[in-house]
Design a protein around this motif. Structure first.
Motif, short mmCIF file in Angstrom:
data_model
loop_
_atom_site.label_atom_id
_atom_site.label_comp_id
_atom_site.label_asym_id
_atom_site.label_seq_id
_atom_site.Cartn_x
_atom_site.Cartn_y
_atom_site.Cartn_z
N THR A 183 1.02 -1.34 -0.31
CA THR A 183 -0.31 0.08 0.21
C THR A 183 0.64 1.31 0.28
OG1 THR A 183 -2.11 -1.19 1.30
CG2 THR A 183 -1.74 1.39 1.64
N ILE A 184 1.80 1.22 0.59
CA ILE A 184 2.72 2.31 0.92
C ILE A 184 3.63 2.51 -0.32
CG2 ILE A 184 5.16 3.21 2.30
CD1 ILE A 184 3.53 2.11 4.66
N ARG A 185 3.55 1.60 -1.01
CA ARG A 185 4.69 1.89 -2.30
C ARG A 185 4.21 2.25 -3.22
NH1 ARG A 185 7.22 -3.42 -0.91
NH2 ARG A 185 5.58 -4.43 -2.04
N ASP A 186 2.50 2.32 -3.37
CA ASP A 186 1.61 2.29 -4.13
C ASP A 186 1.38 4.04 -4.00
OD1 ASP A 186 -1.01 1.92 -6.10
OD2 ASP A 186 -2.45 2.61 -4.29
N TYR A 188 2.98 6.22 -2.45
CA TYR A 188 4.15 6.83 -2.89
C TYR A 188 3.92 6.92 -4.79
CZ TYR A 188 7.63 6.89 0.46
OH TYR A 188 8.13 7.48 2.21
N ARG A 189 4.47 5.59 -5.48
CA ARG A 189 3.69 5.91 -6.84
C ARG A 189 2.58 6.66 -7.28
NH1 ARG A 189 3.32 0.06 -7.12
NH2 ARG A 189 6.12 -0.24 -6.67
N ARG A 190 0.95 6.67 -6.49
CA ARG A 190 0.24 7.44 -6.74
C ARG A 190 -0.24 8.90 -6.29
NH1 ARG A 190 -3.82 6.92 -3.19
NH2 ARG A 190 -3.19 5.10 -2.90
N VAL A 191 0.93 9.25 -5.12
CA VAL A 191 1.09 10.44 -4.92
C VAL A 191 2.21 11.27 -4.75
CG1 VAL A 191 0.83 12.46 -2.26
CG2 VAL A 191 -0.65 10.05 -2.98
N ALA A 192 3.46 10.97 -5.18
CA ALA A 192 3.93 11.63 -4.94
C ALA A 192 4.77 11.40 -6.28
CB ALA A 192 5.67 11.40 -4.29
N HIS A 193 4.18 10.06 -7.02
CA HIS A 193 5.47 9.61 -8.83
C HIS A 193 6.54 9.12 -8.27
CE1 HIS A 193 2.12 10.98 -10.23
NE2 HIS A 193 2.25 12.16 -10.47
N VAL A 194 6.79 8.86 -7.51
CA VAL A 194 7.72 8.26 -6.51
C VAL A 194 7.79 6.14 -6.84
CG1 VAL A 194 9.84 7.56 -4.88
CG2 VAL A 194 8.48 10.01 -5.34
N ARG A 289 3.90 16.07 2.97
CA ARG A 289 2.89 16.50 3.21
C ARG A 289 1.45 15.43 2.61
NH1 ARG A 289 0.68 18.71 8.48
NH2 ARG A 289 -1.59 17.86 7.78
N ASP A 290 1.37 15.29 1.61
CA ASP A 290 0.84 14.59 0.60
C ASP A 290 0.33 13.21 0.97
OD1 ASP A 290 -1.04 16.89 -0.33
OD2 ASP A 290 -0.22 16.38 -2.37
N ARG A 291 2.01 13.01 0.81
CA ARG A 291 2.10 11.38 1.17
C ARG A 291 2.25 10.96 2.56
NH1 ARG A 291 7.91 11.87 -1.12
NH2 ARG A 291 7.66 13.81 -2.12
N SER A 292 2.65 11.92 3.55
CA SER A 292 2.29 11.33 4.77
C SER A 292 0.74 11.43 5.36
CB SER A 292 2.55 12.27 5.90
OG SER A 292 4.42 12.04 5.75
N ASP A 293 -0.32 11.68 5.04
CA ASP A 293 -1.52 12.34 4.92
C ASP A 293 -2.12 11.03 4.39
OD1 ASP A 293 -1.51 15.24 5.97
OD2 ASP A 293 -2.20 15.98 4.17
N ALA A 294 -1.07 10.81 2.71
CA ALA A 294 -2.88 9.67 2.30
C ALA A 294 -2.08 8.95 3.92
CB ALA A 294 -1.84 9.83 0.87
N ILE A 295 -1.04 8.39 3.53
CA ILE A 295 -0.74 6.74 4.92
C ILE A 295 -1.18 7.42 6.26
CG2 ILE A 295 1.60 6.26 6.03
CD1 ILE A 295 3.25 7.31 3.26
N ALA A 296 -1.17 8.22 6.26
CA ALA A 296 -1.88 7.92 7.66
C ALA A 296 -3.40 8.03 7.76
CB ALA A 296 -2.42 10.02 8.47
N ARG A 297 -4.50 8.14 6.25
CA ARG A 297 -5.37 7.20 6.21
C ARG A 297 -5.31 7.00 5.89
NH1 ARG A 297 -6.42 12.63 3.07
NH2 ARG A 297 -7.12 14.12 4.51
N GLU A 298 -4.74 5.81 4.63
CA GLU A 298 -4.47 4.18 4.26
C GLU A 298 -3.83 3.95 5.30
OE1 GLU A 298 -4.22 4.68 -0.17
OE2 GLU A 298 -4.38 6.29 -0.11
N VAL A 299 -2.85 3.58 6.18
CA VAL A 299 -2.64 2.46 6.57
C VAL A 299 -2.64 2.59 8.04
CG1 VAL A 299 -0.10 1.69 6.98
CG2 VAL A 299 0.05 2.83 4.76
N PHE A 300 -2.82 3.64 8.53
CA PHE A 300 -2.73 3.40 10.18
C PHE A 300 -4.36 4.31 10.72
CE2 PHE A 300 1.89 5.56 9.73
CZ PHE A 300 2.15 3.67 10.43
#
Length: 568
Positions: A183-186, A188-194, A289-300
């Motif tokens: 999910t986290i790799r996703d 990074y790809r989706r939100v930050a294109h990393v 911030r966008d990445r962390s927001d997404a991780i907060a919601r989707e992972v935690f």
RNA sequence: GGGCGCCUAGCUCAACGGCAGAGCAAGUGACUCUUAAUCACUAGGUUCGGGGUUCGAAUCCCCGGGCGCUCACCA
């Protein structure tokens, strides 16, 4: 298995709450009169929108010296906390030290230490200065904690991530992140294109062989045994070289650290953070911030805190940079700008507006003092010229270093004008403290004497490092200033007559000043022309500080002979 | 390439849908006493350009221009 916990409702609602302006007109007339007026001070607006107890958080990597620009974040955070307290909202201000982050800048390492310490957690690198602190991280963290304290920024809690990880508090987040690696790799790809390879896991292990954390990649996670497989690669990053070790390790209890964005989201959940401002570098779309927001919601499974994005401080239209020399480090600037004025500089504009500040060769610093003094004067109820910012008395109050200071007393204190002080400092022999007391009209209070000392120090530092040429003056001693050539006959005759008058005058400021005026009057010369002649003769320019005191501070024989020379 | 901010008097900025303003700088004048101080006065504007909405736009919307920062590796 989201690592969630019950948390307070976030402070967000709408940040542009104009509750006070929308108030119905049933209130007192004076209030209604204010309705179309200026908006409320930004921090109070945030405080007014807050619901329930708040946890305000900020953190910093102790990788080196703090430069002034990076002080905006702490000031913003502190001001929000103060505004919340004032609004009666229970608030905790937390400040994190990210001392498990890897050493990634070699500027402060000795050449032989670069090989050994690049990539090692900052908390495990020795103090570069000596052995006054336990580590590199402790050394620089102490420096910024001291700086914050001097600015009146005193978080309720300073926490060290090395200790948080060591305590095991982060273990459940590490476990959750490893479980959600895909999910986290996703994200990074989706939100930050990393794009991280599929073997990549969101964790950095401290290499058991070489101690580096910046060079390791976790390539596998075994839930059952609670261990990860990792490699310490020589070529993973270009700023540090891993040792090549590969192995299996437990990632818990401080032996590993989550990547920045995951770590951030974990902290929000762990501490129940409700407000966390972030600089524009982090607040950009697809940024941290966008990445962390997404991780907060989707992972935690956790709603991220309210963001208060803030801009930086630019010097001369450019971002400040240590390589640009003067005024880069916080301590250097603190020499010239006392804490109260520095707070004013950061507080006055709304956070999202970039601050243009160019102290070099300009009057930006004297004007900052003037603005600060106007706020004080207006708060003290004195009439000031010109317009004032919205809620100017709040701006003044939040600028005070001591949060509990008595606002009325502070506002009423006598503050000598900075530019005037800068002049006094340059007149040889003048007793500045006495002079300032005379201008105030009474003895300085202890607090006023403190303000004076602070300003004298600032004025001297300003003259040395930033002041434009026109603010500097010095008596031309060795030769006759060229400006004398432009004097007319009337002015020359005046200087000659003044020489005779001064030969007999008492040698003090009052007497000399009196002689200057009396002689001009007697010769029917306009005061302005008389003074211009004097300044030309002694300073080589057409204006200067109070001439009587200037001359009285000089050697009498020198003054008399110069007057003769200049009148020839 | 994406994001954010900014563009108003010489400079720094305010006004955030209701008469375009201030500080500093400049100019003029006053002042036998803070002559780089203080006081009074003066001047300075097509609010980046073009459309639109509105009784009314610096302000809101759209298009364009310029400047700056920032992200796209790590933190």
């Amino acid at each position: 298995m989201p690592v969630s916990r019950s948390r307070r409702p976030p402070a967000r609602s709408n940040t542009r709450s104009f509750a006070s302006r929308r108030a119905t007109c049933s209130g007192p007339t004076s209030l209604r009169h204010r309705l179309p007026g200026p908006r409320v001070f930004w921090a109070d607006e945030i405080a007014a929108a807050a619901r329930g107890p708040q946890v305000v958080n900020d953190s910093k990597t102790p990788s080196g010296t703090v430069h002034v620009g990076s002080l905006r974040g702490p000031v913003v955070v502190d001001t929000i906390a103060r505004a919340l307290r004032r609004a009666g909202v229970p608030v905790e201000l937390r400040y994190g030290v990210d001392d498990l982050d890897p050493m990634d800048a070699q500027a402060l390492l000795t050449p032989d230490a670069i090989d050994r310490y690049m990539g090692v957690p900052l908390g495990h690198v020795p103090d570069p200065v000596g052995d006054c602190h336990a580590s590199y991280a402790r050394h620089f963290a102490q420096a910024f904690i001291d700086t914050f304290d001097g600015l009146g920024i005193r978080p309720d809690v300073y926490y060290w991530m090395s200790e948080i990880y060591a305590s095991g508090a982060m273990d459940r987040y590490i476990r959750a992140a490893l479980d959600a690696a895909a999910t986290i790799r996703d994200i990074y790809r989706r939100v930050a294109h990393v794009d991280h390879p599929d073997e990549w896991h969101p964790l950095f292990v401290i290499c058991t062989s070489c101690g580096r954390i910046g060079t390791t990649i976790v390539t596998g996670w075994d839930r059952a045994s609670g261990t990860v497989r990792y490699e310490c690669r020589p070529d993973l990053v270009d700023w540090a070289r891993g040792c090549g070790h590969a192995g299996t390790a437990s990632p818990f209890g401080g032996r590993a650290k989550l990547p920045y964005n995951v770590d951030w989201a974990a902290k929000w959940d762990l501490f129940g953070v409700t407000i966390e401002p972030a600089g524009k570098d982090l607040s950009t779309r697809g940024g941290s911030r966008d990445r962390s927001d997404a991780i907060a919601r989707e992972v935690f499974g956790n709603e991220p805190p309210m963001n208060v994005p803030y801009e930086f401080l630019n010097i001369g239209g450019r971002k400040m940079s240590t390589s640009r020399g003067l005024g880069a480090s916080a301590t250097q600037v603190a020499d010239v700008i006392p804490p109260e004025q520095l707070r004013t500089l950061f507080l006055r504009p709304r956070p999202k507006v970039a601050i243009e500040f160019d102290p070099d060769g300009t009057d930006a610093i004297p004007r900052l003092f003037d603005e600060s003094d106007r706020l004080a004067a207006a708060t003290a109820g004195r009439e000031v010229r010109g317009e004032l910012p919205a809620d100017h008395e709040r701006v003044f109050a939040y600028s005070l270093v001591e949060p509990d200071a008595d606002i009325a007393t502070e506002a009423a204190a006598y503050r000598p004008p900075f530019a005037h002080l800068a002049l006094l400092e340059q007149v040889p022999g003048v007793d500045v403290a006495e002079r300032v007391a005379a201008e105030k009209g009474s003895t300085l209070t202890a607090r006023e004497a403190e303000i004076l000392d602070e300003r004298r120090h600032a004025a001297r530092a300003w003259l040395e490092a930033y002041a434009p040429e026109r603010a500097r003056m010095s008596v031309v001693r060795d030769e006759l200033p060229v400006a004398v050539a432009a004097l007319d006959d009337g002015q020359r005759a005046y200087l000659r007559a003044l020489r005779d008058a001064l030969a007999e005058a008492a040698w003090n400021g009052d007497a000399v000043q009196g002689a200057i005026f009396a002689t001009a009057k007697a010769r029917d010369l306009a005061a302005g022309r008389a003074f211009a002649a004097l300044y030309a003769a002694f300073l080589g320019r057409d204006s200067g500080p109070r001439a009587g005191w200037l001359l009285a501070a000089l050697d009498r024989e020198f003054v008399l002979s110069r007057l003769v020379e200049a009148s020839a």
